[in-house]
Design a protein around this motif. Structure first.
Motif, mmCIF file in Angstrom:
data_model
loop_
_atom_site.group_PDB
_atom_site.id
_atom_site.type_symbol
_atom_site.label_atom_id
_atom_site.label_comp_id
_atom_site.label_asym_id
_atom_site.label_seq_id
_atom_site.Cartn_x
_atom_site.Cartn_y
_atom_site.Cartn_z
ATOM 1 N N SER A 61 -9.328 -0.274 9.164
ATOM 2 C CA SER A 61 -9.752 -1.329 8.251
ATOM 3 C C SER A 61 -8.589 -1.860 7.431
ATOM 4 C CB SER A 61 -10.852 -0.820 7.318
ATOM 5 O OG SER A 61 -12.001 -0.452 8.042
ATOM 6 N N VAL A 62 -7.698 -0.963 7.030
ATOM 7 C CA VAL A 62 -6.561 -1.385 6.222
ATOM 8 C C VAL A 62 -5.687 -2.352 7.015
ATOM 9 C CG1 VAL A 62 -4.479 -0.597 5.028
ATOM 10 C CG2 VAL A 62 -6.598 0.728 4.865
ATOM 11 N N PHE A 63 -5.412 -2.026 8.294
ATOM 12 C CA PHE A 63 -4.567 -2.887 9.111
ATOM 13 C C PHE A 63 -5.237 -4.226 9.389
ATOM 14 C CE2 PHE A 63 -2.702 1.205 9.739
ATOM 15 C CZ PHE A 63 -1.352 0.957 9.908
ATOM 16 N N THR A 64 -6.557 -4.214 9.548
ATOM 17 C CA THR A 64 -7.270 -5.443 9.870
ATOM 18 C C THR A 64 -7.292 -6.408 8.694
ATOM 19 O OG1 THR A 64 -8.686 -4.234 11.412
ATOM 20 C CG2 THR A 64 -9.473 -6.377 10.642
ATOM 21 N N HIS A 65 -7.488 -5.907 7.503
ATOM 22 C CA HIS A 65 -7.720 -6.766 6.342
ATOM 23 C C HIS A 65 -6.509 -6.942 5.447
ATOM 24 C CE1 HIS A 65 -12.223 -5.658 6.850
ATOM 25 N NE2 HIS A 65 -11.914 -6.747 7.520
ATOM 26 N N ALA A 66 -5.470 -6.148 5.647
ATOM 27 C CA ALA A 66 -4.249 -6.307 4.860
ATOM 28 C C ALA A 66 -3.334 -7.325 5.531
ATOM 29 C CB ALA A 66 -3.535 -4.970 4.704
ATOM 30 N N SER A 67 -2.289 -7.731 4.831
ATOM 31 C CA SER A 67 -1.304 -8.647 5.392
ATOM 32 C C SER A 67 -0.477 -7.923 6.454
ATOM 33 C CB SER A 67 -0.383 -9.167 4.296
ATOM 34 O OG SER A 67 -1.084 -9.942 3.359
#
Length: 466
Positions: free
Chosen positions: A65-71
Motif C-alpha cells: 500500500s505504501v508503494f502504491t499510494h506514495a510518490s
C-alpha cells in the motif's frame, strides 16, 4: 547580407521581449513544506510494548500500500508525533533494503584429497565466519552419494564433531535436478572433514569404482549463511490457478510502483512428487488504467512497453533411490518486472506442464525484498507516531539521522496499522506560476517573439538607405 545591416539598437529593442519571456518562464518555484493535513493517507505506527523504556533503533516493515499510494522512490514519507505541547514534531527516519550480509561466496580450500576404503576423503579449510552450507563442484553425473561431515578446530583432530550425513545426487538422465550442496546447521569450525561415497543412479551404466575418484572433486564454495540471506515481504497471493492448454496460469493486477522481485509457489500439503517445470512471467501494461484515482497516472508522453516477459524454473525432487532418500525443492523465481514500477499492469504467471499432470499449486505469491522504515525510538517515548504519505508535491527529506544511519542486527520491531484516509486532508493550493500551470503559453509567446523580430527586421531594412 540584409539582416547584417540592421542597426544594433533595433536588435536590442527587439530582443527585450525575448529576455522578458525567458525570465517569465524560468521562475524558480520553492519546494512546498511538508504538513500533515496535505497527505492523503496515514498509518499509526504501533510501537513495541514489551520493551520499556523505548531506546534505540526501531523499524517497521513497509507493505504494498505504501508503494502504491506514495510518490515514486517513497520521497513523500513523513513520520510525525501526534499532537503534543510542542505541536507535531517531524521524526527523522531511514529506509533499509534487505540484502545478504555477506555479498560474496567464499572459497573453501581443499586439503588432503584422496581415497580410503573405496570412498573419497578430503578436508576443507573454511572461511573465518559462520556458515550454513558448503557447495561441492563434482565432475560426475548420474549418481547418488552419501557425505559424512565432521568439524574440528584443527586438522586431523582425534575426536571431530559430527555434523551429519547428507545425500547428494545428480539425476540428469531422469531429466531431474542435481544437488551437491551440504545443508549444515550454522557452524564456525575452521576445518571440515568430508567422507564421500558415490554410487551410480539406478538405471545407469556407471560403476562405483568409476565414480569414486578423487579427481572428480574440483572445488568447494561457501555461500552466505541462511541467517544472512535476503528477507522478502509478500505483496499479493492467490490460489486461483486456472488451466489454459498445457499451462497452469495465475493472474495478478499489480498497482503502479510496486516492485516485484520474486515469485514464490506453495504446493498442496503432503505433495511429494518430483518435477522440473518452466515458468513464464508476463507483465502487460494497461495504458490509461489507474484503479486508484488519488494516484497520479504516468505522463502521457511516457509510453510504457506493451509487455515484458521473463522465465525461470521451479523444481522438487522427492525420491528413494538405492535406499537413500533424496529431497530438494526450489519453488521461487527471482525476477524484476520493470513494467510494474511506474504503471498499472496485469501479471500472468504460467507454469508449463507439458504432457505431465498439472501441479497441485496451493498459492502463488508476489514478493519484494523487505523494506523497513527505521527511526530512533528514544524520541517516541509517550508520543504515539503516525506515518503519512500521498503528497506528490514533496521532495525527499534530508535527515542527518539517515546520513549517519547504520542498521542494527537486532532493532526493536514496530508494526504499521492498516492504511486509512487522512481525516484532516486538505488539498494544496496550486502556487505554481501561471506559466507552469499553462505551459502551452510558452509556444504562443515564442511564436509572437519570432513574428515581432521578423517584422522589426523587415521594417528596419526598408528604412536603410539604398
Amino acid at each position: 547580407m540584409l539582416f547584417d545591416r540592421v542597426r544594433p539598437s533595433l536588435h536590442l529593442a527587439a530582443a527585450k521581449p525575448v529576455l522578458a519571456s525567458l525570465l517569465l518562464f524560468f521562475q524558480v518555484t520553492p519546494h512546498p513544506e511538508a504538513s500533515p493535513q496535505h497527505f492523503r493517507y496515514e498509518r499509526t505506527i504501533r510501537l513495541p510494548t514489551s520493551v520499556t523504556p523505548l531506546v534505540g533503533e526501531t523499524c517497521a516493515v513497509l507493505d504494498a500500500s505504501v508503494f502504491t499510494h506514495a510518490s515514486p522512490s517513497l520521497k513523500d514519507l513523513r513520520i510525525y508525533a501526534r499532537n503534543t505541547e510542542a505541536g507535531r514534531p517531524e521524526i527523522p527516519y531511514a529506509i533499509t533494503l534487505s540484502e545478504p550480509l555477506q555479498q560474496d561466496t567464499d572459497d573453501a580450500r581443499i586439503l588432503n584429497l584422496g581415497t580410503r576404503s573405496g570412498h573419497i576423503v578430503f578436508d576443507l579449510a573454511m572461511p573465518s565466519r559462520p556458515y550454513t552450507a558448503v557447495a561441492l563442484d563434482l565432475d560426475a553425473h548420474d549418481f547418488i552419494a552419501t557425505a559424512e561431515v565432521s568439524g574440528s578446530q584443527q586438522l586431523s583432530a582425534p575426536q571431530p564433531t559430527s555434523l551429519g550425513s547428507f545425500t547428494l545426487f545428480d539425476l540428469a538422465s531422469q531429466h531431474l535436478s542435481h544437488s551437491t550442496s551440504l545443508p549444515l546447521s550454522e557452524s564456525s569450525f575452521p576445518y571440515l572433514h568430508i567422507d564421500l561415497s558415490l554410487a551410480p543412479a539406478p538405471g545407469t551404466s556407471g560403476t562405483a569404482a568409476s565414480l569414486n575418484r578423487p579427481e572428480i572433486v574440483k572445488s568447494a564454495s561457501v555461500p552466505p549463511s541462511r541467517e544472512a540471506q535476503t528477507l522478502y515481504t509478500t505483496l499479493q497471493q492467490t490460489s486461483a490457478v486456472i488451466q489454459r492448454g498445457r499451462e497452469s496460469v495465475a493472474t495478478f493486477q499489480v498497482p503502479a510502483r510496486v516492485p516485484i522481485e520474486r515469485i514464490a509457489f506453495t504446493l498442496a500439503p503432503g505433495y511429494k512428487g518430483s518435477f522440473s517445470r518452466a515458468v513464464r512471467l508476463e507483465a502487460r501494461v494497461i495504458p490509461g488504467k489507474n484503479p486508484d484515482p488519488t494516484v497520479d497516472s504516468a505522463p502521457e508522453d511516457d509510453t510504457p512497453p506493451s509487455a515484458e516477459t521473463s522465465t525461470g524454473t521451479i523444481l522438487s525432487v522427492h525420491k528413494l533411490e538405492a535406499g537413500r532418500e533424496i529431497a530438494q525443492e526450489d519453488l521461487a523465481i527471482p525476477t524484476a518486472i520493470g513494467a510494474n514500477m511506474q504503471h498499472f499492469a496485469e501479471l500472468q504467471v504460467a507454469i508449463d506442464n507439458g504432457d505431465d499432470t498439472p501441479l497441485p499449486i496451493a498459492s502463488v505469491q508476489l514478493q519484494m525484498r523487505q523494506r523497513r522504515i527505521c527511526f530512533d525510538a528514544t524520541v517516541a517515548t509517550n508520543q504515539p507516531l503516525q506515518l503519512f504519505y500521498g503528497d506528490s508535491t514533496l521532495e525527499a527529506p534530508i535527515y542527518d539521522y539517515a546520513k549517519l544511519f547504520k542498521p542494527s542486527a537486532t532493532p526493536l520491531i514496530a508494526t504499521l496499522a492498516p492504511e486509512a484516509s487522512n481525516p484532516t486532508y486538505t488539498p494544496r493550493t496550486d502556487t505554481r506560476p501561471f506559466t507552469e500551470r499553462h505551459p502551452e503559453l510558452l509556444w504562443i509567446v515564442l511564436l509572437a517573439v519570432v513574428c515581432i523580430l521578423a517584422l522589426t527586421a523587415f521594417r528596419s531594412a526598408k528604412k536603410l538607405p539604398r
